[in-house]
Write a protein that holds these residues in place. Structure first.
Motif, PDB file in Angstrom:
ATOM      1  N   ALA A 137      49.700  28.317  45.080  1.00  0.00           N
ATOM      2  CA  ALA A 137      49.129  29.625  44.054  1.00  0.00           C
ATOM      3  C   ALA A 137      48.452  29.991  44.105  1.00  0.00           C
ATOM      4  O   ALA A 137      46.985  28.995  43.712  1.00  0.00           O
ATOM      5  CB  ALA A 137      50.255  29.867  42.854  1.00  0.00           C
ATOM      6  N   LYS A 138      48.176  31.549  43.883  1.00  0.00           N
ATOM      7  CA  LYS A 138      46.139  32.058  43.727  1.00  0.00           C
ATOM      8  C   LYS A 138      46.670  32.537  42.192  1.00  0.00           C
ATOM      9  O   LYS A 138      46.797  32.965  42.160  1.00  0.00           O
ATOM     10  CB  LYS A 138      45.736  33.008  44.826  1.00  0.00           C
ATOM     11  CG  LYS A 138      45.456  32.608  46.363  1.00  0.00           C
ATOM     12  CD  LYS A 138      44.906  32.774  47.115  1.00  0.00           C
ATOM     13  CE  LYS A 138      45.147  32.607  47.872  1.00  0.00           C
ATOM     14  NZ  LYS A 138      45.477  31.326  49.155  1.00  0.00           N
ATOM     15  N   ILE A 158      36.014  37.095  37.081  1.00  0.00           N
ATOM     16  CA  ILE A 158      36.055  36.815  38.538  1.00  0.00           C
ATOM     17  C   ILE A 158      35.829  38.222  38.415  1.00  0.00           C
ATOM     18  O   ILE A 158      37.121  39.042  38.284  1.00  0.00           O
ATOM     19  CB  ILE A 158      36.684  35.941  38.704  1.00  0.00           C
ATOM     20  CG1 ILE A 158      36.842  34.426  38.641  1.00  0.00           C
ATOM     21  CG2 ILE A 158      37.088  36.326  40.128  1.00  0.00           C
ATOM     22  CD1 ILE A 158      38.007  33.756  39.422  1.00  0.00           C
ATOM     23  N   VAL A 159      34.981  38.993  39.577  1.00  0.00           N
ATOM     24  CA  VAL A 159      35.216  40.362  40.158  1.00  0.00           C
ATOM     25  C   VAL A 159      36.537  40.077  41.151  1.00  0.00           C
ATOM     26  O   VAL A 159      36.634  41.274  41.576  1.00  0.00           O
ATOM     27  CB  VAL A 159      33.436  41.037  40.126  1.00  0.00           C
ATOM     28  CG1 VAL A 159      34.112  42.450  40.339  1.00  0.00           C
ATOM     29  CG2 VAL A 159      33.002  40.605  38.785  1.00  0.00           C
ATOM     30  N   LYS A 160      35.203  39.332  42.262  1.00  0.00           N
ATOM     31  CA  LYS A 160      35.933  39.877  43.877  1.00  0.00           C
ATOM     32  C   LYS A 160      36.137  37.787  44.575  1.00  0.00           C
ATOM     33  O   LYS A 160      35.150  37.310  44.135  1.00  0.00           O
ATOM     34  CB  LYS A 160      34.934  39.973  44.844  1.00  0.00           C
ATOM     35  CG  LYS A 160      35.004  41.561  44.610  1.00  0.00           C
ATOM     36  CD  LYS A 160      35.104  42.419  46.071  1.00  0.00           C
ATOM     37  CE  LYS A 160      34.912  43.578  45.947  1.00  0.00           C
ATOM     38  NZ  LYS A 160      33.387  44.764  44.937  1.00  0.00           N
ATOM     39  N   PRO A 161      37.083  37.472  44.782  1.00  0.00           N
ATOM     40  CA  PRO A 161      37.228  36.103  45.243  1.00  0.00           C
ATOM     41  C   PRO A 161      37.526  36.066  45.897  1.00  0.00           C
ATOM     42  O   PRO A 161      38.136  37.064  46.507  1.00  0.00           O
ATOM     43  CB  PRO A 161      38.683  35.806  44.660  1.00  0.00           C
ATOM     44  CG  PRO A 161      39.762  36.967  44.619  1.00  0.00           C
ATOM     45  CD  PRO A 161      38.130  38.791  43.738  1.00  0.00           C
ATOM     46  N   HIS A 162      36.812  34.559  46.754  1.00  0.00           N
ATOM     47  CA  HIS A 162      36.974  34.910  48.714  1.00  0.00           C
ATOM     48  C   HIS A 162      37.110  33.444  48.363  1.00  0.00           C
ATOM     49  O   HIS A 162      36.516  32.841  48.854  1.00  0.00           O
ATOM     50  CB  HIS A 162      35.065  35.031  48.915  1.00  0.00           C
ATOM     51  CG  HIS A 162      34.522  36.019  48.669  1.00  0.00           C
ATOM     52  ND1 HIS A 162      35.006  37.472  49.681  1.00  0.00           N
ATOM     53  CD2 HIS A 162      33.957  36.599  47.835  1.00  0.00           C
ATOM     54  CE1 HIS A 162      34.240  38.699  49.547  1.00  0.00           C
ATOM     55  NE2 HIS A 162      33.863  38.423  48.329  1.00  0.00           N
ATOM     56  N   GLY A 219      35.224  28.064  49.607  1.00  0.00           N
ATOM     57  CA  GLY A 219      35.545  29.012  48.774  1.00  0.00           C
ATOM     58  C   GLY A 219      34.433  29.498  47.852  1.00  0.00           C
ATOM     59  O   GLY A 219      34.266  28.083  46.430  1.00  0.00           O
ATOM     60  N   HIS A 220      34.961  31.090  47.158  1.00  0.00           N
ATOM     61  CA  HIS A 220      33.921  31.221  46.035  1.00  0.00           C
ATOM     62  C   HIS A 220      34.347  32.025  45.471  1.00  0.00           C
ATOM     63  O   HIS A 220      35.200  33.074  45.884  1.00  0.00           O
ATOM     64  CB  HIS A 220      32.391  31.085  46.452  1.00  0.00           C
ATOM     65  CG  HIS A 220      32.037  32.095  47.010  1.00  0.00           C
ATOM     66  ND1 HIS A 220      31.878  31.898  48.636  1.00  0.00           N
ATOM     67  CD2 HIS A 220      31.372  33.656  47.377  1.00  0.00           C
ATOM     68  CE1 HIS A 220      32.133  33.206  49.426  1.00  0.00           C
ATOM     69  NE2 HIS A 220      31.324  33.849  47.819  1.00  0.00           N
ATOM     70  N   ALA A 221      33.782  32.323  44.425  1.00  0.00           N
ATOM     71  CA  ALA A 221      33.782  34.129  43.626  1.00  0.00           C
ATOM     72  C   ALA A 221      32.519  34.872  43.467  1.00  0.00           C
ATOM     73  O   ALA A 221      31.856  34.265  42.733  1.00  0.00           O
ATOM     74  CB  ALA A 221      34.993  33.840  42.379  1.00  0.00           C
ATOM     75  N   LEU A 222      32.673  35.544  43.842  1.00  0.00           N
ATOM     76  CA  LEU A 222      31.606  36.982  42.751  1.00  0.00           C
ATOM     77  C   LEU A 222      32.211  37.256  41.613  1.00  0.00           C
ATOM     78  O   LEU A 222      32.980  37.706  40.798  1.00  0.00           O
ATOM     79  CB  LEU A 222      31.315  38.257  43.137  1.00  0.00           C
ATOM     80  CG  LEU A 222      31.241  38.162  44.585  1.00  0.00           C
ATOM     81  CD1 LEU A 222      30.673  39.692  45.556  1.00  0.00           C
ATOM     82  CD2 LEU A 222      30.110  37.555  45.311  1.00  0.00           C
ATOM     83  N   ILE A 282      29.803  31.997  42.976  1.00  0.00           N
ATOM     84  CA  ILE A 282      29.686  30.582  42.268  1.00  0.00           C
ATOM     85  C   ILE A 282      31.290  29.903  43.211  1.00  0.00           C
ATOM     86  O   ILE A 282      31.813  30.450  43.598  1.00  0.00           O
ATOM     87  CB  ILE A 282      29.643  30.443  40.498  1.00  0.00           C
ATOM     88  CG1 ILE A 282      28.730  31.612  40.281  1.00  0.00           C
ATOM     89  CG2 ILE A 282      29.922  29.330  40.406  1.00  0.00           C
ATOM     90  CD1 ILE A 282      29.196  30.797  38.553  1.00  0.00           C
ATOM     91  N   ASN A 283      30.856  29.051  43.452  1.00  0.00           N
ATOM     92  CA  ASN A 283      31.633  27.510  44.048  1.00  0.00           C
ATOM     93  C   ASN A 283      33.025  28.105  43.729  1.00  0.00           C
ATOM     94  O   ASN A 283      32.631  27.991  41.913  1.00  0.00           O
ATOM     95  CB  ASN A 283      30.985  26.486  45.046  1.00  0.00           C
ATOM     96  CG  ASN A 283      31.874  25.435  45.345  1.00  0.00           C
ATOM     97  OD1 ASN A 283      32.647  25.520  45.248  1.00  0.00           O
ATOM     98  ND2 ASN A 283      31.663  24.646  46.226  1.00  0.00           N
ATOM     99  N   TYR A 284      33.850  27.566  43.699  1.00  0.00           N
ATOM    100  CA  TYR A 284      34.967  27.639  42.788  1.00  0.00           C
ATOM    101  C   TYR A 284      35.389  25.850  42.102  1.00  0.00           C
ATOM    102  O   TYR A 284      35.819  25.778  41.110  1.00  0.00           O
ATOM    103  CB  TYR A 284      36.336  27.192  43.642  1.00  0.00           C
ATOM    104  CG  TYR A 284      36.860  28.618  44.170  1.00  0.00           C
ATOM    105  CD1 TYR A 284      36.804  29.876  43.417  1.00  0.00           C
ATOM    106  CD2 TYR A 284      37.656  28.666  45.207  1.00  0.00           C
ATOM    107  CE1 TYR A 284      37.243  31.015  43.912  1.00  0.00           C
ATOM    108  CE2 TYR A 284      38.358  30.299  45.473  1.00  0.00           C
ATOM    109  CZ  TYR A 284      38.291  31.225  44.680  1.00  0.00           C
ATOM    110  OH  TYR A 284      39.082  32.227  44.961  1.00  0.00           O
TER     111      TYR A 284
END
Length: 136
Positions: free
Chosen positions: A2-3, A25-29, A39-42, A75-77
């Protein structure tokens, strides 16, 4: 799997310069991107938290103590510790994107918008946990 690292989720940074700071977290990638192939997030976070205000403080002192210094970062997950808290990011979601990180002027503009949103939220008394310093 699950995300659960979705936009609006509050996390704590566990590595690097901003270790111990709270971020939203603004945008997950999840799959990564060309510049960051993992996998990182802005995220947008609080670099300097507002200080405690009491009744005896004057208006000038209150204004100075309630200032917030934000930061934005990819930032890296693996370096994020998710929490149970969430925060509404609609007010500044449009200004933080992968293109924002390319030029310093765009970065500064994004930080100004985030600072305004964070300070409004703090003044309203919402999300108090997010604006308090992490004690450990």
């Amino acid at each position: 799997m699950a995300k659960f690292l979705k936009a609006g989720k509050v996390a704590v940074v566990v590595r690097g310069r901003y270790a111990g700071k709270k971020v939203v977290i603004v945008k997950p990638h999840d799959e990564g991107s060309k510049s960051h192939p993992y996998g990182h997030a802005l995220v947008a976070g609080v670099e300097r938290y507002p200080l405690k205000v009491t009744k005896k403080h004057g208006a000038k002192k209150v204004a100075k103590r309630t200032k917030i210094k934000p930061f934005i970062k990819a930032i890296n997950y693996n370096h994020l510790l998710p929490t149970r808290y969430t925060l509404d990011v609609e007010s500044f979601k449009s200004v933080v994107s992968t293109e924002t990180f390319e030029q310093p002027t765009q970065r500064e503009e994004a930080k100004k918008v985030i600072k305004k949103a964070f300070e409004e939220r703090h003044q309203a008394g919402k999300n108090q946990w997010f604006f308090s310093k992490l004690r450990f």
